[in-house]
Design an enzyme around this catalytic site. Structure first.
Site, mmCIF file in Angstrom:
data_model
loop_
_atom_site.group_PDB
_atom_site.id
_atom_site.type_symbol
_atom_site.label_atom_id
_atom_site.label_comp_id
_atom_site.label_asym_id
_atom_site.label_seq_id
_atom_site.Cartn_x
_atom_site.Cartn_y
_atom_site.Cartn_z
ATOM 1 N N HIS A 169 7.389 22.269 -2.159
ATOM 2 C CA HIS A 169 6.539 21.356 -1.384
ATOM 3 C C HIS A 169 5.269 22.021 -0.873
ATOM 4 C CE1 HIS A 169 9.434 17.927 -0.975
ATOM 5 N NE2 HIS A 169 10.210 18.879 -1.460
ATOM 6 N N ASP A 386 -2.686 23.580 2.506
ATOM 7 C CA ASP A 386 -1.629 22.600 2.733
ATOM 8 C C ASP A 386 -1.100 22.139 1.371
ATOM 9 O OD1 ASP A 386 -0.017 20.720 4.078
ATOM 10 O OD2 ASP A 386 -1.636 20.201 5.461
HETATM 11 C C1 G6P Z 1 7.021 21.626 5.681
HETATM 12 C C2 G6P Z 1 7.969 22.273 4.678
HETATM 13 C C3 G6P Z 1 9.380 21.763 4.850
HETATM 14 C C4 G6P Z 1 9.815 21.874 6.297
HETATM 15 C C5 G6P Z 1 8.815 21.188 7.231
HETATM 16 C C6 G6P Z 1 9.166 21.323 8.705
HETATM 17 O O1 G6P Z 1 6.870 20.261 5.382
HETATM 18 O O2 G6P Z 1 7.516 22.059 3.356
HETATM 19 O O3 G6P Z 1 10.279 22.481 4.027
HETATM 20 O O4 G6P Z 1 11.089 21.329 6.481
HETATM 21 O O5 G6P Z 1 7.543 21.748 7.009
HETATM 22 O O6 G6P Z 1 9.360 22.657 9.062
HETATM 23 P P1 G6P Z 1 10.754 23.200 9.602
HETATM 24 O O7 G6P Z 1 10.636 24.684 9.589
HETATM 25 O O8 G6P Z 1 10.872 22.624 10.986
HETATM 26 O O9 G6P Z 1 11.841 22.697 8.698
#
Ligand code: G6P
Length: 484
Positions: A169, A386
């Site tokens: 992602h 991003d």
């Molecule tokens: C981004 C990443 C995700 C992640 C999210 C929130 O979108 O690509 O993998 O889950 O951020 O971050 P966190 O560390 O809270 O899961």
């Protein structure tokens, strides 16, 4: 048919991600409940899962707690436990202080620690084992994001019958940056265990293939990474891996429907009113993360106020910064820096009646977010790097009347698709200031034409078409002649 406990035959479709789409939260009264997890990944995959009869393997957001599989919001959830040490070494450490900054153009310096790496391997193994246990014979498994890059290979070794996809992602760095990683070969080989590895942008897929060529024994041919023929002259035990770009998107129709919900529309009006009915509402919505360019954005906005180009009362910037990775030092530093800037700017420019920046360190449910998008005239997405940025897409999709304008960083994946936005380089403060002014002064027929085109793109390329295209590619057998 599904597995309960150790019974066969298991699930035919499984998503594996660091997070389950829900987090365990404790209310003031000590009551435990579930809340939707933050971030773009969950936003994108949750609707896909609700449509399919599969399972989601992931962490449930509270350390040390072990839970049995359960169901929430029409999705079967299989919790993988993480303890305090895993949180510190695998999650805050290797995932978010090594890989995250490395993959985002080293905006802050990545840290390399062998203890973090060891724990990353251990946790990846735990996810692979949990998945291998519940997958039906021949099942399709879709592994998500940078926290789990070793899972494809581990899973293939345990279960060669599975069809394995991986989607990254976040950006994938160029070989020059990726080469810093002491474990670069292991990470690449981990990913290559997948039949298809998907990326947000073509540039990410080609970075990955260049890294494969340089740092592994595989031969890269077009979009394929082909394993070496072993000494027995047989490569059957090793798979061929294909890299592709599949830009992720949003549930465009759901966003548009919410934007027509009378309650949400009324809430949007109320928000504007509570801000003092300014002529222009500018909006930033981000996880509080150094990749998002929040400081650069505030700097540009502050200069526009100081220059007298924008006046408090006429305009107000609403900045939502949702709490994220709060135990990681860089995130704590960023919070202090942003709050100092907001305090300085408001101190300088506020009047008794009006504020320059309404800063909100909260996360909000989707309905409130849609109301905010509707209340805003100009959306500022100024990331330094991003993977995609779904906020930009949500803003456009919510403005079904084609009002408003998007100022968008060229360093987002979304910039490849939302080409009618006002693209800016967030490092160029003057350029960003002109971009914001241009959005402010744009002829409404011009902005409406741009918003309409972008919205049409999002209707044709929504999250369902994203997952459909990825999974269709994963299901497709490799053309034999591509190997010759
Ligand atoms: C981004 C990443 C995700 C992640 C999210 C929130 O979108 O690509 O993998 O889950 O951020 O971050 P966190 O560390 O809270 O899961």
């Amino acid at each position: 048919e599904h597995a309960s406990g150790n019974e066969k035959p298991g699930y035919d479709f499984i998503v594996v991600a660091n997070r389950l789409p829900v987090d365990r939260v404790e209310g003031d009264d000590g009551e435990l409940s579930w809340r939707r997890s933050p971030g773009g990944l969950v936003t994108a995959i949750a609707p896909v899962m609700q449509e399919s009869d599969g399972a989601w393997v992931g962490w449930h957001g509270s350390p040390g707690e072990e839970l049995e599989p359960f169901e929430n919001d029409r999705i079967s959830l299989i919790p993988v436990p993480l303890d305090e040490e895993d949180l510190e070494l695998y999650y805050e450490g290797f995932s978010n202080s090594t890989l995250w900054p490395l993959y985002h153009d080293v905006i802050v310096p990545p840290e390399f620690h062998r203890t973090w790496w060891d724990n990353y391997k251990k946790v990846n193994k735990r996810f692979a084992e949990a998945t291998a246990k519940v997958a039906a014979h021949g099942a399709t498994v879709w592994v998500q994001d940078y926290q789990l890059q070793l899972v494809p290979k581990l899973l293939r070794e345990a279960r060669p019958d599975l069809r394995i996809g991986f989607f990254n992602h976040i950006p994938f760095p160029s070989p020059g940056i990726f080469s810093q990683l002491p474990w670069r070969k292991q990470i690449l080989e981990g990913l290559a265990g997948a039949d298809v590895v998907g990326f947000q942008r073509t540039a990410d897929a080609s970075n990955f293939l260049r890294c494969m060529r340089r740092y592994t024994d595989r031969t890269v041919k077009g979009s394929l990474a082909i394993p070496p023929v072993s000494s027995e002259g047989n490569s059957a035990s090793l798979n061929i891996c294909r890299a592709e770009a599949h830009p992720i998107s949003i549930d465009t129709r759901q966003v548009a429907e919410m934007a027509h919900d009378p309650e949400i529309m009324a809430r949007a009006k109320q928000i504007r009113h509570e801000l003092g009915d300014p002529k222009t509402v500018l909006l930033g919505v981000d996880r509080l993360d150094y990749t998002k360019g929040i400081r650069h954005r505030l700097k540009a906005y502050g200069e526009l106020l100081a220059d007298g180009e924008i006046h408090v009362g006429d305009a107000c910037l609403v900045q939502v910064a949702s709490p994220s990775r709060e135990n990681v030092e860089r995130y704590q530093q960023l919070k202090d820096q942003v709050e100092l800037m907001v305090g300085n700017l408001n101190g300088e420019h506020d009047t008794m009646e009006h504020t320059a920046i309404r800063y909100l360190h909260h996360s909000y449910p989707m309905r409130e977010m849609i109301a905010l998008y509707l209340a805003a005239d100009i959306m500022l997405v100024t990331s330094l790097r991003d993977g995609m940025n779904l906020v930009a897409k949500e803003f456009v999709a919510a403005h079904t009347d084609d009002t408003g304008m998007l100022v968008l960083s060229e360093f987002t994946g979304a910039a490849d698709q939302l080409t009618q936005s006002l693209l800016v380089n967030p490092h160029d403060i003057d350029g960003m200031k002109s971009g914001i002014l241009r959005a402010l002064r744009m002829d409404p027929t011009d902005s409406a034409r741009r918003m309409r085109r972008m919205r049409r793109h999002l209707r044709e390329h929504d999250v369902a078409s994203w997952s459909k295209a990825f999974l269709a590619s994963l299901a497709q057998p490799l053309p034999i002649d591509s190997l010759v």
